[in-house]
Design an enzyme around this catalytic site. Sequence first.
Site, PDB file in Angstrom:
ATOM      1  N   LYS A 232      17.247   0.502  10.161  1.00 44.51           N
ATOM      2  CA  LYS A 232      17.581   0.023   8.813  1.00 44.51           C
ATOM      3  C   LYS A 232      18.952  -0.662   8.787  1.00 44.51           C
ATOM      4  CE  LYS A 232      14.055   0.824   6.096  1.00 44.51           C
ATOM      5  NZ  LYS A 232      13.347  -0.276   5.404  1.00 44.51           N
TER       6      LYS A 232
ATOM      7  N   LEU B 112       3.922  -6.929  10.297  1.00 41.21           N
ATOM      8  CA  LEU B 112       5.328  -7.255  10.530  1.00 41.21           C
ATOM      9  C   LEU B 112       5.685  -7.359  12.009  1.00 41.21           C
ATOM     10  CD1 LEU B 112       6.168  -7.421   7.611  1.00 41.21           C
ATOM     11  CD2 LEU B 112       7.986  -5.810   8.087  1.00 41.21           C
TER      12      LEU B 112
ATOM     13  N   SER C  28      18.369   1.424   3.153  1.00 32.81           N
ATOM     14  CA  SER C  28      18.235   2.859   2.888  1.00 32.81           C
ATOM     15  C   SER C  28      19.552   3.612   3.013  1.00 32.81           C
ATOM     16  CB  SER C  28      17.245   3.428   3.914  1.00 32.81           C
ATOM     17  OG  SER C  28      17.309   4.827   3.936  1.00 32.81           O
TER      18      SER C  28
ATOM     19  N   TYR D   8      15.261   5.546  12.924  1.00 31.89           N
ATOM     20  CA  TYR D   8      14.950   4.894  11.643  1.00 31.89           C
ATOM     21  C   TYR D   8      16.236   4.369  10.996  1.00 31.89           C
ATOM     22  CZ  TYR D   8      13.887   4.431   6.655  1.00 31.89           C
ATOM     23  OH  TYR D   8      13.778   3.953   5.356  1.00 31.89           O
TER      24      TYR D   8
ATOM     25  N   THR E 153       0.823  -1.220   0.000  1.00 35.92           N
ATOM     26  CA  THR E 153       0.000   0.000   0.000  1.00 35.92           C
ATOM     27  C   THR E 153       0.860   1.275   0.000  1.00 35.92           C
ATOM     28  OG1 THR E 153      -0.127  -0.112   2.408  1.00 35.92           O
ATOM     29  CG2 THR E 153      -1.957  -1.098   1.180  1.00 35.92           C
TER      30      THR E 153
ATOM     31  N   ALA F  84       7.738  -3.193   3.723  1.00 39.16           N
ATOM     32  CA  ALA F  84       7.000  -2.634   4.861  1.00 39.16           C
ATOM     33  C   ALA F  84       7.971  -2.034   5.877  1.00 39.16           C
ATOM     34  CB  ALA F  84       6.153  -3.714   5.523  1.00 39.16           C
TER      35      ALA F  84
ATOM     36  N   GLU G  35      19.754   6.259   4.439  1.00 41.59           N
ATOM     37  CA  GLU G  35      19.764   6.823   5.806  1.00 41.59           C
ATOM     38  C   GLU G  35      20.771   6.080   6.688  1.00 41.59           C
ATOM     39  OE1 GLU G  35      17.943   9.546   7.586  1.00 41.59           O
ATOM     40  OE2 GLU G  35      18.190  10.055   5.489  1.00 41.59           O
TER      41      GLU G  35
HETATM   42  P1  NAP Z   1       5.838   4.017   2.570  1.00 41.95           P
HETATM   43  O1  NAP Z   1       5.127   4.691   1.436  1.00 41.95           O
HETATM   44  O2  NAP Z   1       5.923   4.679   3.888  1.00 41.95           O
HETATM   45  O3  NAP Z   1       5.142   2.572   2.762  1.00 41.95           O
HETATM   46  C1  NAP Z   1       5.385   1.788   3.893  1.00 41.95           C
HETATM   47  C2  NAP Z   1       4.537   0.525   3.818  1.00 41.95           C
HETATM   48  O4  NAP Z   1       4.785  -0.269   4.986  1.00 41.95           O
HETATM   49  C3  NAP Z   1       3.018   0.777   3.795  1.00 41.95           C
HETATM   50  O5  NAP Z   1       2.432  -0.121   2.873  1.00 41.95           O
HETATM   51  C4  NAP Z   1       2.586   0.428   5.218  1.00 41.95           C
HETATM   52  O6  NAP Z   1       1.265  -0.017   5.320  1.00 41.95           O
HETATM   53  C5  NAP Z   1       3.556  -0.730   5.497  1.00 41.95           C
HETATM   54  N1  NAP Z   1       3.659  -1.023   6.932  1.00 41.95           N
HETATM   55  C6  NAP Z   1       4.006  -0.180   7.920  1.00 41.95           C
HETATM   56  N2  NAP Z   1       3.998  -0.811   9.116  1.00 41.95           N
HETATM   57  C7  NAP Z   1       3.625  -2.096   8.864  1.00 41.95           C
HETATM   58  C8  NAP Z   1       3.432  -3.234   9.673  1.00 41.95           C
HETATM   59  N3  NAP Z   1       3.600  -3.201  10.997  1.00 41.95           N
HETATM   60  N4  NAP Z   1       3.062  -4.396   9.086  1.00 41.95           N
HETATM   61  C9  NAP Z   1       2.867  -4.455   7.756  1.00 41.95           C
HETATM   62  N5  NAP Z   1       3.034  -3.405   6.924  1.00 41.95           N
HETATM   63  C10 NAP Z   1       3.408  -2.233   7.469  1.00 41.95           C
HETATM   64  O7  NAP Z   1       7.327   3.654   2.120  1.00 41.95           O
HETATM   65  P2  NAP Z   1       8.025   3.674   0.660  1.00 41.95           P
HETATM   66  O8  NAP Z   1       8.518   5.033   0.381  1.00 41.95           O
HETATM   67  O9  NAP Z   1       7.173   2.965  -0.311  1.00 41.95           O
HETATM   68  O10 NAP Z   1       9.320   2.802   0.965  1.00 41.95           O
HETATM   69  C11 NAP Z   1       9.303   1.378   0.866  1.00 41.95           C
HETATM   70  C12 NAP Z   1      10.425   0.808   1.712  1.00 41.95           C
HETATM   71  O11 NAP Z   1      11.682   1.293   1.241  1.00 41.95           O
HETATM   72  C13 NAP Z   1      10.382   1.155   3.183  1.00 41.95           C
HETATM   73  O12 NAP Z   1      10.905   0.054   3.902  1.00 41.95           O
HETATM   74  C14 NAP Z   1      11.313   2.340   3.302  1.00 41.95           C
HETATM   75  O13 NAP Z   1      11.817   2.431   4.623  1.00 41.95           O
HETATM   76  C15 NAP Z   1      12.368   1.953   2.300  1.00 41.95           C
HETATM   77  N6  NAP Z   1      13.087   3.035   1.652  1.00 41.95           N
HETATM   78  C16 NAP Z   1      12.404   4.059   1.077  1.00 41.95           C
HETATM   79  C17 NAP Z   1      13.104   5.034   0.402  1.00 41.95           C
HETATM   80  C18 NAP Z   1      12.395   6.158  -0.302  1.00 41.95           C
HETATM   81  O14 NAP Z   1      13.053   7.142  -0.627  1.00 41.95           O
HETATM   82  N7  NAP Z   1      11.110   6.029  -0.584  1.00 41.95           N
HETATM   83  C19 NAP Z   1      14.508   4.967   0.321  1.00 41.95           C
HETATM   84  C20 NAP Z   1      15.165   3.897   0.917  1.00 41.95           C
HETATM   85  C21 NAP Z   1      14.444   2.930   1.575  1.00 41.95           C
HETATM   86  P3  NAP Z   1       0.027   0.982   5.667  1.00 41.95           P
HETATM   87  O15 NAP Z   1      -0.430   1.519   4.346  1.00 41.95           O
HETATM   88  O16 NAP Z   1      -0.943   0.060   6.320  1.00 41.95           O
HETATM   89  O17 NAP Z   1       0.566   2.048   6.580  1.00 41.95           O
HETATM   90  O1  F7E Z   2      13.529  14.636   4.267  1.00 42.64           O
HETATM   91  C1  F7E Z   2      14.616  18.095   5.052  1.00 42.64           C
HETATM   92  C2  F7E Z   2      14.840  17.051   6.113  1.00 42.64           C
HETATM   93  O2  F7E Z   2      11.492  13.461   5.075  1.00 42.64           O
HETATM   94  C3  F7E Z   2      14.561  15.000   3.382  1.00 42.64           C
HETATM   95  C4  F7E Z   2      12.485   8.307   3.617  1.00 42.64           C
HETATM   96  O3  F7E Z   2      11.890   7.748   2.476  1.00 42.64           O
HETATM   97  O4  F7E Z   2      14.451   8.875   2.381  1.00 42.64           O
HETATM   98  C5  F7E Z   2      13.434   9.405   3.197  1.00 42.64           C
HETATM   99  O5  F7E Z   2      13.983   9.995   4.379  1.00 42.64           O
HETATM  100  C6  F7E Z   2      15.332  16.197   3.907  1.00 42.64           C
HETATM  101  C7  F7E Z   2      15.746  16.091   5.386  1.00 42.64           C
HETATM  102  O6  F7E Z   2      13.235  12.251   3.648  1.00 42.64           O
HETATM  103  C8  F7E Z   2      11.365  19.543   5.668  1.00 42.64           C
HETATM  104  O7  F7E Z   2      15.405  17.633   7.289  1.00 42.64           O
HETATM  105  C9  F7E Z   2      13.369  20.263   5.279  1.00 42.64           C
HETATM  106  O8  F7E Z   2      17.082  16.489   5.503  1.00 42.64           O
HETATM  107  O9  F7E Z   2      11.786  13.901   2.586  1.00 42.64           O
HETATM  108  P1  F7E Z   2      12.399  13.572   3.890  1.00 42.64           P
HETATM  109  P2  F7E Z   2      14.421  11.532   4.443  1.00 42.64           P
HETATM  110  O10 F7E Z   2      14.457  11.909   5.858  1.00 42.64           O
HETATM  111  O11 F7E Z   2      15.664  11.753   3.637  1.00 42.64           O
HETATM  112  C10 F7E Z   2      15.248   7.850   2.985  1.00 42.64           C
HETATM  113  C11 F7E Z   2      16.243   7.362   1.968  1.00 42.64           C
HETATM  114  C12 F7E Z   2      14.438   6.790   3.613  1.00 42.64           C
HETATM  115  O12 F7E Z   2      14.837   5.630   3.679  1.00 42.64           O
HETATM  116  C13 F7E Z   2      13.238   7.212   4.365  1.00 42.64           C
HETATM  117  O13 F7E Z   2      12.346   6.121   4.554  1.00 42.64           O
HETATM  118  O14 F7E Z   2      14.472  17.332   3.852  1.00 42.64           O
HETATM  119  N1  F7E Z   2      13.419  18.907   5.256  1.00 42.64           N
HETATM  120  N2  F7E Z   2      12.127  20.685   5.527  1.00 42.64           N
HETATM  121  C14 F7E Z   2      12.187  18.442   5.481  1.00 42.64           C
HETATM  122  N3  F7E Z   2      11.709  17.168   5.550  1.00 42.64           N
HETATM  123  C15 F7E Z   2      10.386  16.995   5.778  1.00 42.64           C
HETATM  124  N4  F7E Z   2       9.892  15.740   5.815  1.00 42.64           N
HETATM  125  N5  F7E Z   2       9.545  18.084   5.983  1.00 42.64           N
HETATM  126  C16 F7E Z   2       9.994  19.381   5.941  1.00 42.64           C
HETATM  127  O15 F7E Z   2       9.225  20.319   6.134  1.00 42.64           O
END
Ligand code: NAP
Ligand code: F7E
Length: 332
Positions: A156, A62, A128, A152, A15, A84, A130
Amino acid sequence: MKATTAKRAMITGITGQDGSYLAEMLLDKGYEVFGVVRRTSTETIERVNHIKDRLIFVQADLTDQTSVISAIDEVRPHEVYNLAAQSFVPTSWKQPILTGDVTALGVTRVLEAIRVVDKSIRMYQASSSEMFGKVVETPQTEQTPLYPRSPYGVAKCYGHYITVNYRESYGMYAVSGILFNHESPRRGLEFVTRKITDGVARIKLGTQDKLHLGNLDAKRDWGFAKDYVRAMWLMLQQDEPDDYVISSGQTHSVRDFCEAAFGHVGLDWQQHVVVDPRFHRPAEVSLLLGDHAKARAKLGWEPEVSFQSLVQLMVDADLERVQQSLDHGVRA
Ligand code: NAP
Ligand code: F7E
């Protein structure tokens, strides 16, 4: 559930942003796609609503080992994509225990389920950038030491190492994809890119004037989510399991993103952006820049969407969405 001869893929996090793009891609490739959903009081399948008739949903959480084992046992997938997570960095300070339970221990629960049900199931772990946190070298590669800066990021790191450990301990085909930030019109509204493009759309259409943001100096390596889910699949099709950095190879500040997004609709970002300490973090990741040379060489993977195109496609999608709500008399 095991009647057809098609390859079966199970996606946890279906989702979410990535789950929805990955599901579309796997369906196009002829997979039977099983999506893990957890019980919620209102439906959360908005991102996969358009393909819901082609998906099979299974219930698991999870944090609940039995449900994860049952889901994998019932489906007997060939591939599991563990997407997830509690994925929002600021929430990980507010809910560190939950973040550890889902984002760290949740990975072990999936690995354990595979180990006890069928060790030949291939598993992708969503790691990630991160994990690099307070970076010790730039650009970051698969060899760069980890220095996480949030609960977080710490969770990870655990997920990454437990994946590597199950591969080395049990000979499982488990891979860790170290993905840098990737965005899309389906990105959650709380993440900075989508917050900006949504804000730009509202400001352009006259329903908002100011956009409150935190640290404008933070630099990220932003790519397009659709490009990145292709890399996840490629990682599971290799002869040997391995870990890969997936990135665009470019870094931009939040300020650059604002300039590009507001500029795309002819607005000056400085007239609208307000720096608000509420959005500053207890510890910041100041600079991320990934080197995806290994993925290019071994997987043949390259990103296709540039930073400018990404910003523009996100702004355009939000303009269309906000305009539609206004047309329907709903204040977006
Ligand atoms: P997202 O939009 O936040 O989606 C997270 C998903 O995890 C949702 O489907 C959520 O379900 C599910 N979830 C949360 N808690 C759960 C639980 N206890 N049991 C089962 N499912 C659960 O994340 P995304 O951006 O698609 O990212 C996908 C994955 O890649 C994540 O693991 C994230 O940490 C990682 N990641 C993301 C990025 C990025 O830039 N997007 C970069 C590096 C790594 P609900 O809809 O029910 O909340
Ligand atoms: O922040 C700055 C904030 O929340 C990016 C997740 O998908 O990518 C994501 O994590 C930057 C940070 O992403 C605001 O301080 C400024 O430096 O979009 P973000 P994130 O923290 O990089 C990694 C790879 C993951 O794995 C994570 O799951 O933007 N920033 N002003 C802000 N950030 C937010 N959210 N809101 C602000 O108003």
